[in-house]
Motif scaffolding. Structure first.
Motif, PDB file in Angstrom:
ATOM      1  N   ASP A 608       0.834  -1.198   0.000  1.00  0.00           N
ATOM      2  CA  ASP A 608       0.000   0.000   0.000  1.00  0.00           C
ATOM      3  C   ASP A 608       0.870   1.250   0.000  1.00  0.00           C
ATOM      4  O   ASP A 608       2.109   1.187  -0.084  1.00  0.00           O
ATOM      5  CB  ASP A 608      -0.962  -0.001   1.187  1.00  0.00           C
ATOM      6  N   PHE A 609       0.213   2.395   0.113  1.00  0.00           N
ATOM      7  CA  PHE A 609       0.884   3.686   0.068  1.00  0.00           C
ATOM      8  C   PHE A 609       2.009   3.779   1.093  1.00  0.00           C
ATOM      9  O   PHE A 609       3.100   4.276   0.801  1.00  0.00           O
ATOM     10  CB  PHE A 609      -0.159   4.787   0.314  1.00  0.00           C
ATOM     11  N   PHE A 627       5.667  14.913   3.519  1.00  0.00           N
ATOM     12  CA  PHE A 627       4.634  14.387   2.624  1.00  0.00           C
ATOM     13  C   PHE A 627       3.371  15.216   2.816  1.00  0.00           C
ATOM     14  O   PHE A 627       2.791  15.235   3.909  1.00  0.00           O
ATOM     15  CB  PHE A 627       4.368  12.915   2.914  1.00  0.00           C
ATOM     16  N   VAL A 628       2.968  15.905   1.744  1.00  0.00           N
ATOM     17  CA  VAL A 628       1.833  16.820   1.797  1.00  0.00           C
ATOM     18  C   VAL A 628       0.758  16.310   0.859  1.00  0.00           C
ATOM     19  O   VAL A 628       1.054  15.983  -0.305  1.00  0.00           O
ATOM     20  CB  VAL A 628       2.264  18.243   1.376  1.00  0.00           C
ATOM     21  N   PRO A 629      -0.489  16.204   1.282  1.00  0.00           N
ATOM     22  CA  PRO A 629      -1.556  15.762   0.363  1.00  0.00           C
ATOM     23  C   PRO A 629      -1.572  16.620  -0.901  1.00  0.00           C
ATOM     24  O   PRO A 629      -1.435  17.843  -0.839  1.00  0.00           O
ATOM     25  CB  PRO A 629      -2.833  15.958   1.190  1.00  0.00           C
ATOM     26  N   GLY A 630      -1.705  15.963  -2.028  1.00  0.00           N
ATOM     27  CA  GLY A 630      -1.694  16.675  -3.303  1.00  0.00           C
ATOM     28  C   GLY A 630      -2.325  15.836  -4.386  1.00  0.00           C
ATOM     29  O   GLY A 630      -2.981  14.819  -4.116  1.00  0.00           O
ATOM     30  N   SER A 631      -2.109  16.225  -5.623  1.00  0.00           N
ATOM     31  CA  SER A 631      -2.685  15.511  -6.775  1.00  0.00           C
ATOM     32  C   SER A 631      -1.616  15.321  -7.836  1.00  0.00           C
ATOM     33  O   SER A 631      -0.660  16.089  -7.917  1.00  0.00           O
ATOM     34  CB  SER A 631      -3.871  16.289  -7.351  1.00  0.00           C
ATOM     35  N   HIS A 632      -1.816  14.283  -8.617  1.00  0.00           N
ATOM     36  CA  HIS A 632      -0.896  13.937  -9.711  1.00  0.00           C
ATOM     37  C   HIS A 632      -1.706  13.170 -10.750  1.00  0.00           C
ATOM     38  O   HIS A 632      -2.565  12.358 -10.395  1.00  0.00           O
ATOM     39  CB  HIS A 632       0.256  13.073  -9.177  1.00  0.00           C
ATOM     40  N   PRO A 637      -6.724  10.156  -6.503  1.00  0.00           N
ATOM     41  CA  PRO A 637      -6.883  11.497  -5.922  1.00  0.00           C
ATOM     42  C   PRO A 637      -6.769  11.526  -4.404  1.00  0.00           C
ATOM     43  O   PRO A 637      -6.283  12.496  -3.830  1.00  0.00           O
ATOM     44  CB  PRO A 637      -8.288  11.912  -6.382  1.00  0.00           C
ATOM     45  N   GLY A 638      -7.210  10.496  -3.711  1.00  0.00           N
ATOM     46  CA  GLY A 638      -7.160  10.504  -2.257  1.00  0.00           C
ATOM     47  C   GLY A 638      -6.001   9.742  -1.672  1.00  0.00           C
ATOM     48  O   GLY A 638      -5.893   9.634  -0.439  1.00  0.00           O
ATOM     49  N   MET A 656      -1.808   4.087  -8.009  1.00  0.00           N
ATOM     50  CA  MET A 656      -2.249   4.365  -9.371  1.00  0.00           C
ATOM     51  C   MET A 656      -3.730   4.731  -9.413  1.00  0.00           C
ATOM     52  O   MET A 656      -4.549   4.159  -8.707  1.00  0.00           O
ATOM     53  CB  MET A 656      -1.973   3.162 -10.285  1.00  0.00           C
ATOM     54  N   HIS A 657      -4.041   5.658 -10.283  1.00  0.00           N
ATOM     55  CA  HIS A 657      -5.423   6.099 -10.481  1.00  0.00           C
ATOM     56  C   HIS A 657      -6.275   4.915 -10.958  1.00  0.00           C
ATOM     57  O   HIS A 657      -5.846   4.149 -11.836  1.00  0.00           O
ATOM     58  CB  HIS A 657      -5.462   7.224 -11.510  1.00  0.00           C
ATOM     59  N   PRO A 658      -7.489   4.737 -10.411  1.00  0.00           N
ATOM     60  CA  PRO A 658      -8.342   3.606 -10.837  1.00  0.00           C
ATOM     61  C   PRO A 658      -8.613   3.596 -12.343  1.00  0.00           C
ATOM     62  O   PRO A 658      -8.711   2.526 -12.951  1.00  0.00           O
ATOM     63  CB  PRO A 658      -9.628   3.817 -10.034  1.00  0.00           C
TER      64      PRO A 658
END
Length: 786
Positions: A608-609, A627-632, A637-638, A656-658
């Motif tokens: 996992d993460f 480590f800061v929550p963000g998007s890529h 996304p979560g 990985m994005h679903p």
């Protein structure tokens, strides 16, 4: 390129053994990868004439034949081939003949005596065809050895050519180079001149002189549609790796293999009006010989008649005007297309052709007319008919630039001397026009050499033909200075070893990637595009390493691997035309499958993460990461975080994005990270510190905070405000559930304190704990958990 040795020896009279010739070509830059006999080892096979065929009295599928094999008596041979017929000339194995794994003897087949065997091509090792007998030409002499009749005492070389040697994609080209290497005169057949016997012609014109340098055409009428390709031509085509189709097509292929000039045969009755060479226009399309429909694209060169495009210039002919079994008149095309006009066109269209392969590398523009005359001569001798006059259109022909080759420069580049006369002789043997000056030569390359453009090219030719064996075998001597490396810095091997110790394996992927990867994994809609990609699906430069890792994962899954850990260190390309200097180096990792290899002591849990986060923190080797929550674009996304160090952005980590997991057909989502290598290579200078003999004091502090408060934020606030004897502050537990309000969570901090000189007092310890509790309450409204 497959080269028949018998054919080659007709052009260059050499008597050296096969192995020596292969070595000569290889050392001259034409690497012989394989030497292959054209037939298997056999003896005692002769030409036989089938006089009669009768049914076998005891077997429906067998026949009893009477064969004249030139022995003075008629042989009775039982045969099972379905195509055996009276009047045929066939390959007959006499009693005592040896075939691969078989010796022929007299035998009785279903009660009938058989004195030999009639052979198929497969039994002689000529091909895999065993559907029937190998039927020979009617003029084959009865009783003559089949090896002699079919020229089977031959081998063919498989020659690996470098991309710059397009001139060697023909028998003439190989022969020229071999003659120059062994100092033997060439015996190339003279270009024929065919007499005009009909006034039939078709006008030709060139509208794009920069793309087509010359175009020759000729009409031949009265062709016999029942004509067959002669056996000698069929054998040479097959040994060159081409299949026999029909006489007119085979003639164009033969001229291409012989002279290197691609040609095309149009059915003249299917053409209308004059032939033109121009660029395709919007809305036009053409159906090619491979049945592919090609629509207008900018830069595509078309061959046209009065109705529109009928072929793609330098690439492939059209299906609507091709010759067929009923063709009685043909229009032969022989042209020179500039390499720049053809390069990349076949690849862009997703097709391959022998013509495009040669035009891309350069074709001899000085022998185009001779190739047309040769094709005409062959067509008249094989198919009959009357030849019309040659029609010609001229465009821009490449200039043959004279280059000054200095003898001092030859010595400087090669490192050993070659006599001036020897250098001039080598270039003349390569058909260069050479004029000798004082300490220099002025050399002009022949019309078929497109790779001789600068002085160094001619120096390379001198070295190649003179022989690489003359290069002195002297070990180089040099002084290497030890490069300085700061003691606190790491190198890339440290990064590799760290990840390898964590169970990762390094991969090296292409920097060229599909545009789709850039959109999916980097959100990059305008990547750096290649002007001449090696493949259509590898047309842009990567700005992320993630796509290559995902492809490596899919490749491993396709081979049955269930647990994959891979990483890559490489450059990415984020520059914008014309400045492409922005090429950051990154390290990326991917983990997929079970957290641990399958075992009895650990339940199978997917990675996992936090596993990938732990690996990345281990890779940082003590450097504190944030480590800061963000998007890529590539990550869930979560379940994604941006990675920082000392306030500097390093990269991202996440699952990985679903959407991408579904698109790339992965059974479960991998976790990945991609960060810059530069900050990871920076380290602290090692400093000695003695071990403290004072006792360690540990205090645990459980606080309730809002669910949205990041543990890293708490730690950052605490670490920046505690005294020096506080050695460690870490989060060791997180809890949500009974006893904690909804929207809240409980974080447990471990505080480790130790002084190097004295024992800490209770008041000092409790003061630190109270200070931390008060500070966190002020900043995050953190309350003690009760």
């Amino acid at each position: 390129m497959k080269v028949s040795l018998q054919w080659l020896k007709e052009l260059v009279p050499v008597k050296a053994p096969v192995g020596e010739l292969a070595k000569t070509l290889t050392m001259g830059g034409l690497e012989v990868e394989e030497i292959t006999p054209v037939a298997g080892e056999f003896s005692g096979i002769v030409v036989g004439y089938v006089k009669s065929v009768a049914p076998h009295p005891n077997a429906d599928k067998l026949r009893v034949t009477e064969v004249d094999a030139g022995t003075g008596e008629t042989l009775q041979i039982v045969c099972g081939a379905p195509n055996v017929a009276a009047g045929q000339k066939v390959a007959c194995a006499l009693v005592g003949a040896r075939l691969p794994g078989l010796e022929i003897s007299k035998a009785k087949l279903r009660g009938v005596e058989s004195s030999g065997m009639l052979c198929s091509a497969r039994e002689l090792g000529l091909s895999e065809d065993h559907a029937g007998l190998l039927v020979l030409d009617d003029d084959a002499p009865i009783g003559r050895d089949v090896r002699e009749v079919l020229g089977l005492d031959d081998v063919y070389f498989t020659v690996k050519l470098t991309p710059n040697r397009g001139d060697c994609l023909s028998m003439f080209g190989i022969a020229r180079d071999l003659a120059a290497m062994v100092k033997v005169p060439l015996e190339l057949p003279a270009a024929p001149v065919v007499a005009v016997s009909t006034e039939a012609s078709r006008a030709v014109s060139i509208s794009e002189p920069g793309a087509c340098g010359e175009y020759f055409g000729r009409v031949i009428r009265g062709i016999d549609p029942s004509a067959k390709t002669p056996a000698w031509m069929a054998r040479r085509l097959e040994r060159a790796g081409l299949r026999v189709i029909r006489p007119l097509v085979d003639i164009t292929n033969y001229v291409m293999i012989e002279r290197g000039q691609p040609m095309h045969a149009f059915d003249n009755a299917k053409l209308q009006g004059a032939i033109g060479v121009r660029l395709m226009q919007p809305g036009e399309r053409v159906r090619l010989l491979n049945e592919q429909e090609v629509e207008y694209r900018p830069g595509l060169l078309a061959i046209t008649d009065g109705r529109g495009p009928i072929a793609l210039g330098g690439v492939m002919g059209g299906a609507d005007t091709m010759v067929g079994d009923a063709t009685t008149e043909v229009f032969f095309e022989a042209a020179f297309f500039h390499p720049e006009a053809v390069q990349g066109k076949a690849r862009d269209l997703g097709l391959t052709s022998d013509a495009a392969y040669r035009y891309e590398r350069g074709v001899d523009f000085g022998a185009t007319r001779a190739a047309l005359e040769r094709a005409t001569e062959l067509a008249l001798s094989i198919c009959g008919g009357s030849a019309g006059p040659v029609t010609v259109a001229m465009g821009d022909i490449p200039d043959r630039k004279t280059m000054r080759v200095r003898t001092t420069r030859v010595l400087e580049l090669l490192g050993y001397p070659i006599a001036d006369g020897e250098m001039a002789d080598i270039l003349r043997r390569l058909s260069c026009d050479v004029a000798v000056d004082t300490h220099a030569m002025r050399a002009t390359p022949p019309t078929w050499r497109f790779d001789l453009e600068i002085e160094e090219d001619f120096v390379e030719e001198i070295a190649r033909i003179h022989g690489y064996g003359h290069v002195p075998a002297e070990a180089p001597r040099s002084r290497l200075a030890m490069l300085s490396l700061r003691e606190g810095e790491r190198d890339r091997f440290d990064l590799r070893h760290s990840l390898a110790a964590l169970g990762y394996q390094e991969v090296v992927n292409y920097s060229f990637v599909p545009p789709e990867w850039e959109a999916d994994f980097a959100g990059n809609s305008s990547p750096v595009r290649l002007a001449n990609p090696i493949a259509s699906q590898m047309s842009v430069m990567r700005s992320s390493l993630i796509g290559g890792l995902v492809q490596s994962l899919r490749s491993n899954l396709n081979r049955g691997e269930e647990r994959v850990r891979v990483f890559e260190i490489g450059r990415c390309f984020e520059g914008i035309q014309p400045d492409l200097a922005v090429q950051p180096e990154r390290i990326a990792g991917l983990a997929f499958g079970l957290r641990w290899p399958e075992q009895w002591g650990e339940k199978g849990t997917l990675v996992d993460f936090f596993d990938a986060k732990g690996d990345l923190q281990a890779l940082a080797a003590g450097r504190r990461l944030e480590f800061v929550p963000g998007s890529h674009p590539a990550f869930h996304p979560g379940r994604c975080a941006l990675v920082r160090a000392s306030g500097e952005a390093l990269g991202a980590i996440g699952e990985m994005h679903p959407r991408l997991q579904q698109k790339y057909e992965l059974p479960s989502p991998p976790v990945m990270f991609e960060v810059a290598t530069g900050p990871l290579l920076q380290g602290d200078f090692p400093r000695f510190a003695g071990l403290s003999r004072m006792p360690v004091v540990r205090r645990d502090l459980a606080l309730v905070v809002d669910d949205g408060v990041a543990a890293a934020a708490l730690l950052e606030a605490v670490r920046g405000a505690v005294p020096a004897f506080v050695r460690e502050v870490e989060v060791f537990d997180q809890y949500r559930g009974k006893g904690v309000e909804p929207g809240k969570k409980s974080l447990a901090l471990r505080i480790v304190m130790q002084d190097t000189d004295r024992t800490l007092t209770d008041s000092e310890v409790e003061g630190v704990v109270a200070s931390i509790r008060e500070q966190l309450n002020e900043k995050f409204q953190a309350k003690p958990r009760t």
